[in-house]
Design a protein around this motif. Structure first.
Motif, PDB file in Angstrom:
ATOM      1  N   PRO A   1       0.808  -1.229   0.000  1.00 37.96           N
ATOM      2  CA  PRO A   1       0.000   0.000   0.000  1.00 37.96           C
ATOM      3  C   PRO A   1       0.835   1.270   0.000  1.00 37.96           C
ATOM      4  O   PRO A   1       0.330   2.347  -0.333  1.00 37.96           O
ATOM      5  CB  PRO A   1      -0.826  -0.122   1.283  1.00 37.96           C
ATOM      6  N   LEU A   2       2.139   1.166   0.339  1.00 37.97           N
ATOM      7  CA  LEU A   2       3.009   2.344   0.374  1.00 37.97           C
ATOM      8  C   LEU A   2       3.683   2.615  -0.964  1.00 37.97           C
ATOM      9  O   LEU A   2       4.302   3.675  -1.140  1.00 37.97           O
ATOM     10  CB  LEU A   2       4.085   2.157   1.455  1.00 37.97           C
ATOM     11  N   TRP A   3       3.557   1.675  -1.907  1.00 33.34           N
ATOM     12  CA  TRP A   3       4.257   1.842  -3.189  1.00 33.34           C
ATOM     13  C   TRP A   3       3.531   2.841  -4.077  1.00 33.34           C
ATOM     14  O   TRP A   3       2.312   2.918  -4.102  1.00 33.34           O
ATOM     15  CB  TRP A   3       4.352   0.500  -3.912  1.00 33.34           C
ATOM     16  N   ARG A   4       4.316   3.610  -4.844  1.00 30.27           N
ATOM     17  CA  ARG A   4       3.793   4.545  -5.841  1.00 30.27           C
ATOM     18  C   ARG A   4       4.632   4.408  -7.120  1.00 30.27           C
ATOM     19  O   ARG A   4       5.827   4.104  -7.059  1.00 30.27           O
ATOM     20  CB  ARG A   4       3.854   5.997  -5.347  1.00 30.27           C
ATOM     21  N   PRO A   5       4.037   4.689  -8.273  1.00 30.03           N
ATOM     22  CA  PRO A   5       4.778   4.513  -9.528  1.00 30.03           C
ATOM     23  C   PRO A   5       5.851   5.569  -9.774  1.00 30.03           C
ATOM     24  O   PRO A   5       6.747   5.353 -10.595  1.00 30.03           O
ATOM     25  CB  PRO A   5       3.677   4.589 -10.597  1.00 30.03           C
ATOM     26  N   PHE A   6       5.779   6.716  -9.094  1.00 31.75           N
ATOM     27  CA  PHE A   6       6.776   7.772  -9.295  1.00 31.75           C
ATOM     28  C   PHE A   6       7.528   8.015  -7.989  1.00 31.75           C
ATOM     29  O   PHE A   6       6.933   7.995  -6.905  1.00 31.75           O
ATOM     30  CB  PHE A   6       6.108   9.064  -9.772  1.00 31.75           C
ATOM     31  N   LEU A   7       8.834   8.253  -8.119  1.00 35.90           N
ATOM     32  CA  LEU A   7       9.679   8.451  -6.939  1.00 35.90           C
ATOM     33  C   LEU A   7      10.267   9.860  -6.958  1.00 35.90           C
ATOM     34  O   LEU A   7      11.019  10.220  -7.871  1.00 35.90           O
ATOM     35  CB  LEU A   7      10.808   7.419  -6.922  1.00 35.90           C
ATOM     36  N   GLY A   8       9.887  10.667  -5.970  1.00 33.72           N
ATOM     37  CA  GLY A   8      10.399  12.028  -5.865  1.00 33.72           C
ATOM     38  C   GLY A   8      11.640  12.098  -4.978  1.00 33.72           C
ATOM     39  O   GLY A   8      12.105  11.088  -4.446  1.00 33.72           O
ATOM     40  N   LYS A   9      12.151  13.322  -4.812  1.00 35.62           N
ATOM     41  CA  LYS A   9      13.371  13.525  -4.023  1.00 35.62           C
ATOM     42  C   LYS A   9      13.098  14.475  -2.858  1.00 35.62           C
ATOM     43  O   LYS A   9      12.199  15.314  -2.924  1.00 35.62           O
ATOM     44  CB  LYS A   9      14.484  14.097  -4.905  1.00 35.62           C
ATOM     45  N   LYS A  10      13.922  14.298  -1.843  1.00 40.59           N
ATOM     46  CA  LYS A  10      13.871  15.196  -0.690  1.00 40.59           C
ATOM     47  C   LYS A  10      15.168  16.002  -0.623  1.00 40.59           C
ATOM     48  O   LYS A  10      16.234  15.519  -0.998  1.00 40.59           O
ATOM     49  CB  LYS A  10      13.706  14.405   0.605  1.00 40.59           C
ATOM     50  N   LEU A  11      15.053  17.241  -0.125  1.00 41.05           N
ATOM     51  CA  LEU A  11      16.225  18.085   0.077  1.00 41.05           C
ATOM     52  C   LEU A  11      16.158  18.619   1.497  1.00 41.05           C
ATOM     53  O   LEU A  11      15.190  19.303   1.869  1.00 41.05           O
ATOM     54  CB  LEU A  11      16.234  19.245  -0.935  1.00 41.05           C
ATOM     55  N   ASN A  12      17.169  18.256   2.265  1.00 43.84           N
ATOM     56  CA  ASN A  12      17.197  18.640   3.690  1.00 43.84           C
ATOM     57  C   ASN A  12      15.930  18.167   4.407  1.00 43.84           C
ATOM     58  O   ASN A  12      15.352  18.878   5.236  1.00 43.84           O
ATOM     59  CB  ASN A  12      17.356  20.158   3.845  1.00 43.84           C
ATOM     60  N   GLY A  13      15.481  16.984   4.031  1.00 41.32           N
ATOM     61  CA  GLY A  13      14.308  16.401   4.674  1.00 41.32           C
ATOM     62  C   GLY A  13      12.990  16.894   4.141  1.00 41.32           C
ATOM     63  O   GLY A  13      11.936  16.442   4.597  1.00 41.32           O
ATOM     64  N   LEU A  14      13.010  17.827   3.184  1.00 42.69           N
ATOM     65  CA  LEU A  14      11.769  18.391   2.644  1.00 42.69           C
ATOM     66  C   LEU A  14      11.470  17.798   1.259  1.00 42.69           C
ATOM     67  O   LEU A  14      12.362  17.701   0.407  1.00 42.69           O
ATOM     68  CB  LEU A  14      11.876  19.916   2.538  1.00 42.69           C
ATOM     69  N   GLU A  15      10.214  17.425   1.030  1.00 39.42           N
ATOM     70  CA  GLU A  15       9.808  16.882  -0.264  1.00 39.42           C
ATOM     71  C   GLU A  15       9.847  17.967  -1.338  1.00 39.42           C
ATOM     72  O   GLU A  15       9.307  19.057  -1.153  1.00 39.42           O
ATOM     73  CB  GLU A  15       8.388  16.302  -0.164  1.00 39.42           C
ATOM     74  N   GLN A  16      10.509  17.671  -2.434  1.00 35.39           N
ATOM     75  CA  GLN A  16      10.651  18.621  -3.533  1.00 35.39           C
ATOM     76  C   GLN A  16       9.602  18.352  -4.619  1.00 35.39           C
ATOM     77  O   GLN A  16       9.119  17.221  -4.770  1.00 35.39           O
ATOM     78  CB  GLN A  16      12.049  18.508  -4.148  1.00 35.39           C
ATOM     79  N   PRO A  17       9.210  19.389  -5.382  1.00 33.64           N
ATOM     80  CA  PRO A  17       8.299  19.163  -6.516  1.00 33.64           C
ATOM     81  C   PRO A  17       8.881  18.110  -7.457  1.00 33.64           C
ATOM     82  O   PRO A  17      10.089  18.109  -7.738  1.00 33.64           O
ATOM     83  CB  PRO A  17       8.217  20.537  -7.191  1.00 33.64           C
ATOM     84  N   TYR A  18       8.045  17.223  -7.942  1.00 37.22           N
ATOM     85  CA  TYR A  18       8.518  16.125  -8.793  1.00 37.22           C
ATOM     86  C   TYR A  18       9.045  16.670 -10.119  1.00 37.22           C
ATOM     87  O   TYR A  18       8.413  17.487 -10.772  1.00 37.22           O
ATOM     88  CB  TYR A  18       7.399  15.121  -9.066  1.00 37.22           C
ATOM     89  N   ARG A  19      10.223  16.210 -10.507  1.00 44.08           N
ATOM     90  CA  ARG A  19      10.817  16.588 -11.794  1.00 44.08           C
ATOM     91  C   ARG A  19      11.402  15.347 -12.453  1.00 44.08           C
ATOM     92  O   ARG A  19      11.845  14.423 -11.774  1.00 44.08           O
ATOM     93  CB  ARG A  19      11.923  17.636 -11.608  1.00 44.08           C
ATOM     94  N   ILE A  20      11.411  15.353 -13.772  1.00 45.04           N
ATOM     95  CA  ILE A  20      12.045  14.279 -14.523  1.00 45.04           C
ATOM     96  C   ILE A  20      12.865  14.905 -15.642  1.00 45.04           C
ATOM     97  O   ILE A  20      12.415  15.850 -16.302  1.00 45.04           O
ATOM     98  CB  ILE A  20      11.002  13.281 -15.086  1.00 45.04           C
ATOM     99  N   THR A  21      14.056  14.422 -15.858  1.00 43.88           N
ATOM    100  CA  THR A  21      14.953  14.991 -16.861  1.00 43.88           C
ATOM    101  C   THR A  21      14.634  14.440 -18.252  1.00 43.88           C
ATOM    102  O   THR A  21      13.999  13.388 -18.394  1.00 43.88           O
ATOM    103  CB  THR A  21      16.415  14.663 -16.525  1.00 43.88           C
ATOM    104  N   ASP A  22      15.096  15.160 -19.267  1.00 40.31           N
ATOM    105  CA  ASP A  22      14.933  14.668 -20.636  1.00 40.31           C
ATOM    106  C   ASP A  22      15.665  13.331 -20.820  1.00 40.31           C
ATOM    107  O   ASP A  22      15.211  12.463 -21.571  1.00 40.31           O
ATOM    108  CB  ASP A  22      15.479  15.692 -21.634  1.00 40.31           C
ATOM    109  N   LYS A  23      16.799  13.173 -20.132  1.00 37.92           N
ATOM    110  CA  LYS A  23      17.546  11.915 -20.229  1.00 37.92           C
ATOM    111  C   LYS A  23      16.705  10.760 -19.707  1.00 37.92           C
ATOM    112  O   LYS A  23      16.668   9.684 -20.319  1.00 37.92           O
ATOM    113  CB  LYS A  23      18.848  12.018 -19.431  1.00 37.92           C
TER     114      LYS A  23
END
Length: 434
Positions: A127-149
């Motif tokens: 139930p905790l799984w999600r298809p997209f994985l975001g990043k945290k910075l200094n413990g804070l959730e960052q807006p989801y981004r994906i690179t062209d690569k």
């Protein structure tokens, strides 16, 4: 069901468990098939087969599994569209979806897709799984981004999957490959952009195909009781661009000689396909050389030169009639897809041996990598690029819904491009320019 589920279900378990089947996922795919996408179960089977081919590399398996899960969720649950109907335009919407996914589908820590449920005693979606994985910075959730690569990697994986689907005769288009050749995702090399020396469509070169025909002819001449049928099969599939499923016996259908039909008004011969991919029917124009091959095969069988109207003689005859059992005396070979594949691969291996003996080592290796569907690709490609048949004629005979599909077979090699430019004038009215 007494356990919590994630908002999007993971579709494929780990390498260890993927072949076990999962009741929750099976029910989900059944619901999608019944309610939204009629061939979802079929595509899911193809996806599972493709993933099983990646078992040799756990990293590849995990990467491909994640991409297929996201892609099929989008196709089945968001767009509600069959994978076979996805175009470049559709796929651009998928890129947009992956670039800005719904917030509830983004997780900020990596967890297993499936877990062992203690009370249910089965594998269940985490139930905790999600298809997209975001990043945290200094413990804070960052807006989801994906690179062209990362997006290019997604397209590369999907392109490989679509190639698999093409070889399995599920679809004839590879929208991921087309996106990789155009716009922001294209490879910068000019020859790739122009489709020069394109290897995405797996087809034989003229030399390689010559070895295939030579091998089939030698086999027929040496052991006609086994391989006159093989030679005719190869000639028919190449000349009419047939999918293997279009000449294979299946429940309710067995190919017959009467599928060769002569038009009463024009006298022109065609090969009728009563039901093909998508339930469509078509009649393919028959060349003089295919008629010659048909006459040779029928002569071997002791039949008249050409079929009579609605003749029900089996298209493929047994090497010898069955002597016992319920098939006693039956001459219809009833060749299914598996038997046809085996017969075709026998020719490919013989052709590769001939090429290798003549010193064409690389060509021999490539011949061994071809599939029966490569015969269809080769017939279409040769007719367009060598025989110069009009695209519209090839489209009709191939049964393509769109001329765009047929146009994918147009190719230009660097040598051809140089030759066409070598003698072009600068001033068409000046003799000195020649």
């Amino acid at each position: 069901m007494t356990y919590e589920l994630p908002p999007v279900l993971p579709l494929f378990d780990s390498i260890t468990h993927i072949e076990d089947g999962n009741p929750t996922i099976n029910q989900h795919i059944a619901n999608v098939t019944m309610q939204r996408v009629g061939d979802a179960a079929l595509v899911y089977e193809y996806a599972t087969d493709w993933l099983l081919e990646q078992r040799h590399s756990e990293n590849n398996y995990k990467t491909y599994r994640s991409e297929l899960t996201t892609f099929l969720h989008w196709a089945f649950d968001v767009e509600c569209i069959p994978v076979s109907e996805i175009t470049r335009r559709n796929l651009l919407r998928y890129i947009d979806y992956c670039s800005k996914p719904p917030k509830e589908l983004v997780a900020y820590r990596n967890v297993a897709q499936f877990t062992n449920h203690k009370t249910q005693q089965e594998r269940v979606p985490n139930p905790l799984w999600r298809p997209f994985l975001g990043k945290k910075l200094n413990g804070l959730e960052q807006p989801y981004r994906i690179t062209d690569k990362a997006l290019k990697t997604k397209l590369a994986i999907l392109s490989a999957f679509f190639t698999f689907l093409i070889n399995e005769e599920y679809t004839e288009r590879n929208p991921a490959m087309m996106l990789m050749k155009n716009g922001r995702f294209k490879n910068g090399a000019q020859n790739n952009v122009m489709g020069e020396d394109d290897e995405d469509i797996l087809s034989f070169t003229e030399l390689q195909w010559s070895y295939v025909v030579t091998a089939a002819s030698q086999m027929a001449n040496t052991t006609p009781e086994e391989h006159e049928r093989t030679l005719f099969l190869i000639s028919l599939m190449y000349s009419c661009y047939l999918r293997i499923s279009e000449v294979a016996a299946r429940p309710g259908f067995s190919p017959v000689m009467g599928q060769f039909r002569r038009d009463k008004k024009t006298g022109v011969w065609g090969f009728h396909i009563p039901r093909s991919k998508g339930g469509k029917k078509r009649t393919v124009a028959v060349s003089n050389l295919l008629l010659k091959a048909l006459k040779r095969y029928r002569m071997y069988l002791g039949l008249s030169d050409l079929p009579t109207l609605q003749e029900e003689t089996p298209l493929f005859m047994r090497h010898r009639a069955a002597g016992r059992g319920r098939d006693a005396g039956m001459s219809n070979a009833n060749l299914g897809i598996r038997q046809l594949r085996e017969e075709i691969y026998t020719v490919f291996n013989a052709a590769a041996d001939l090429a290798q003996t003549d010193g064409f080592i690389q060509d021999a290796q490539e011949i061994r990598q071809m599939t029966p569907h490569s015969i269809r690709h080769t017939g279409i490609s040769h007719d367009i690029n060598i025989n110069q048949r009009p695209l519209s004629h090839v489209q009709a005979d191939a049964g393509h819904d769109s001329i765009d599909t047929t146009s994918q077979y147009l190719h230009t090699t660097r040598v051809e491009r140089h030759e066409s430019a070598a003698t072009k004038p600068i001033d068409h009215l000046s003799e000195s320019s020649s």
